[in-house]
Design an enzyme around this catalytic site. Structure first.
Site, mmCIF file in Angstrom:
data_model
loop_
_atom_site.group_PDB
_atom_site.id
_atom_site.type_symbol
_atom_site.label_atom_id
_atom_site.label_comp_id
_atom_site.label_asym_id
_atom_site.label_seq_id
_atom_site.Cartn_x
_atom_site.Cartn_y
_atom_site.Cartn_z
ATOM 1 C CG ASP A 150 52.428 107.028 70.162
ATOM 2 O OD1 ASP A 150 51.607 107.048 71.576
ATOM 3 O OD2 ASP A 150 51.565 107.263 69.379
ATOM 4 C CD GLU A 169 47.820 112.343 68.526
ATOM 5 O OE1 GLU A 169 47.296 112.143 69.387
ATOM 6 O OE2 GLU A 169 49.146 111.511 68.288
ATOM 7 C CD GLU A 217 47.549 103.572 69.698
ATOM 8 O OE1 GLU A 217 47.893 104.025 70.650
ATOM 9 O OE2 GLU A 217 47.727 104.218 68.910
#
Ligand code: GCV
Length: 667
Positions: A360, A281, A388
């Protein structure tokens, strides 16, 4: 006036009365903390500290001191129990023998944990011996020194600002950090990485000019048995050191890291080590120099080796610039593809830190096959406390059951060897706290911090028992019925969240960027590699060896065969592994599309019930907690309906198949 800080599971009234004469003896810096804790507790209940162990009613001793008191009957019972089992750092034993209570810690850490166990549970007449299931129990903070325009001071943080940093500097007042450290010690956490794995320019300075500030944080954590770790940029030799390269095999780079480790050790003698996100990322890494991740991790590990400390090297490496048109590239495969070939090449002090699932932190993923694929490498499993993808601490979502499933999952040796035995490098959690007055935004999300500690210590613990323990400590003074209600609301809250969001293991379907709320196609045509491939016939990702990406082949038996075969693939992971028609029949007997309608509508009803259950506690719990939870539940109700409507309508429009029961699905 700053808001008062909620005591979480350590309100004064939650400690067992210690109206007694207390003798504390031992070696090691944590003994002073233990003394302070019992002084506070005995002070509350009218006890005092006692110099003479013979006159004491409560003895708190490290093992070396306990051996000197072996003539004491109660102490000798504890010693017998400890000597009959294997020695283990941080172990402790607790017993009540007649009118005397004894706590013995194998070392000062064990004494600290034994003291908290006594304060929370009291002591029984059987000697209780407890040892941690994992040596390393660590929290990673994704905290930024400078507020990021989108992420703020905590990336994926839902509980206020960073506890550690403000305006580009370490906070002048670390009082809140000290309270946090106490909470962490009470649940056995022994490591904290204070800054984000996405390391920006400001945080690079933590390795250099800001070292004295790092040392200030370490000084606050140390009395609670917590070692400080730092996330570092692989490009630090360039950014901070001014070198022309960060090539891990270049001599000046090797020297630079060795000098950095030396500086760190001088400033923070018990420095825990580095956490590194590389080639992921946008973070720099060894690929830029034609090197692999073993080369990268090893240069840091060798630098730390003379001083102690480990390198947590993250396996979260994948192509985030994928072409969605290319169905052969599979993000789920990436970590295994990168790291399995490197097994055996890492220095002993490298810990490969593997996210629990291959994608993820989705609400449902299979366990990452990497955890079983590198037997010659020390591995840690990474869990995400910060919600998240599980409601961002606006939705109630107790994650204990999800983590328990991961840790006890029989991944290796024909399904007989559970994950918790494979992760010799311990358990890492992405922290969920901030400056919020309730620590975690949603007061009930404190349970996830508590459960992380409990399961990191004992991965076989029953998450329902852990929940009850947390609820009892937090709400027990309001009555057993309050504790019952809180547990009843939370025990299935992970399942509830799953029921109204992305179905059957397909994942994502969230709004891009911030990841809150539904957007079924939000990531479908993006470069991020998280697709569901819905068309008019069906949905799901074919990850089989026979016709798909071959990801199933990364698992050891029996999982490679079970996941490969539609007939044996567990329903809850069906769409993770297979692309199936909407009419495919699940083991429940329902079709996929009917399952989606049923679970989503039921999920919303369950949230409505949560709202009613909490409303019944008005006036029974502290007003501030009541109002905050009530507000969050209202948002959860709204959001669950939004998820339900969008997902159900999506399935109706794509399949053309109405609900069997004729309920309203918006066309
Ligand atoms: C810290 C996900 C999150 C990122 C996070 C990343 C990681 O992609 O959305 O915010 O970055 O995981 O774990 O490194």
């Amino acid at each position: 006036m700053p808001s008062p800080i909620h005591p979480a599971w350590l309100p004064e009234q939650a400690s067992t009365p210690l109206a007694t004469a207390v003798h504390v003896a031992g070696t090691g810096p944590l003994v002073a903390t233990v003394t302070d804790e019992v002084r506070a507790a005995t002070g509350l209940h009218g006890g005092h500290l006692e110099q003479d162990p013979g006159a004491a009613r409560l003895l708190l001793l490290t093992l070396d001191r306990a051996r000197g008191l072996a003539g004491d009957t109660a102490v000798s019972r504890v010693l017998d129990a400890l000597d009959s089992g294997p020695a283990s750092p941080e172990r402790y034993a607790v017993v009540r023998s007649g009118d005397r209570t004894v706590v013995v810690g194998e070392d000062d850490h064990g004494l600290l944990y034994g003291t908290f166990a006594l304060l929370r549970h009291g002591a029984g007449e059987e000697v209780l011996v407890r040892r941690p299931g994992h040596r390393s129990r660590m929290l990673d903070h994704w905290d930024n020194m400078v507020s990021h325009p989108v992420m703020g001071t905590v990336e994926r943080g839902y509980a206020g600002d960073s506890l550690f940093f403000s305006d580009g500097a370490v906070r002048a007042d670390l009082g809140r950090v000290a309270r946090y450290a106490r909470l962490l010690a009470s649940i056995g956490i022994n490591g904290v990485a204070v800054n984000n794995v996405n390391v920006h320019r400001a945080e690079t300075g933590l390795l250099g000019p800001l070292l004295p500030e790092v040392a200030r944080i370490a000084d606050v954590l140390r009395p609670w048995g917590i070692r400080l770790h730092l996330s570092v940029s692989f490009a630090s030799p360039i950014v901070l050191g001014g070198l022309a390269t960060a090539d891990p095999l270049a001599e000046d780079v090797v020297r630079w890291w060795a000098e950095a480790a030396e500086r760190l050790h001088t400033a923070v003698p018990d420095f825990g080590g580095f956490v590194v996100k590389a080639d992921s990322e946008g973070q720099p890494g060894p690929f830029a120099y034609g090197r692999d991740h073993a080369d990268g991790a090893n240069v840091l590990a060798r630098a730390l080796a003379p001083h102690g400390g480990v390198v947590h090297w993250r396996a979260f490496v994948y192509d985030h610039r994928q072409d969605w048109r290319d169905r052969s590239t599979d993000r789920a495969r990436a970590a295994h593809d990168h790291f399995a070939p490197l097994d055996g090449r890492f220095e002993p002090d490298v810990v490969l830190q593997v996210k629990h699932g291959p994608i993820d932190f989705q609400v449902r993923e299979p366990v990452s096959p990497v955890l079983a694929a590198v037997p010659a490498t020390t591995v840690a499993v990474e869990l995400q406390l910060t919600q998240e993808y599980t409601g961002q601490q606006r939705h109630v979502c107790y994650l204990g059951p999800a983590w328990s499933q991961v840790l006890t999952f029989g991944l290796a040796e024909q399904g007989t060897r559970p994950v918790h035995e494979l992760v010799q490098g311990g358990v890492v959690g992405v922290a969920n706290v901030g400056t919020d007055e309730f620590w975690t935004g949603h007061p009930l999300a404190q349970s996830n911090l508590f459960a992380f500690g409990a399961l990191a210590w004992d991965p076989t613990a029953d998450p329902d028992v852990v929940l009850r323990e947390w609820a009892g400590a937090t709400f027990g003074s309001h009555g057993d019925d309050v504790v019952d209600t809180v547990c009843a609301m939370m025990t299935d809250s992970w399942a509830t969240y799953e029921s109204y969001t992305a179905p059957l293991g397909i994942g994502f379907m969230v709004r891009p960027g911030h990841h809150y709320g539904p957007d079924v196609d939000g990531y479908e045509y993006t470069p991020w590699g998280t697709y569901h491939f819905a068309d008019r016939e069906g949905i799901g990702v074919d990850r089989t060896r026979a016709t798909g990406t071959g990801f199933t082949g990364q698992y050891p038996s029996p999982w490679r065969e079970r996941y490969e075969d539609l007939a044996t693939c567990p329903d809850e992971l069906l769409l993770f592994f297979h692309h199936v028609p909407y009419t495919h029949r699940l083991r429940s007997g329902r079709t996929v599309v009917q399952h989606v309608y049923d679970t989503h509508l039921a999920g919303v009803e369950r949230v409505e019930e949560l709202v009613r259950q909490w409303a019944a506690l008005e006036g029974r719990v502290e007003a501030g907690v009541f109002v905050r939870v009530q507000e969050r539940l209202a948002e959860q109700r709204r959001s669950a309906q939004e998820w339900c409507d969008q997902v159900c309508t999506y399935f109706l429009r794509h399949s053309g198949i109405p609900d069997e029961h004729g309920r309203l699905i918006h066309p």
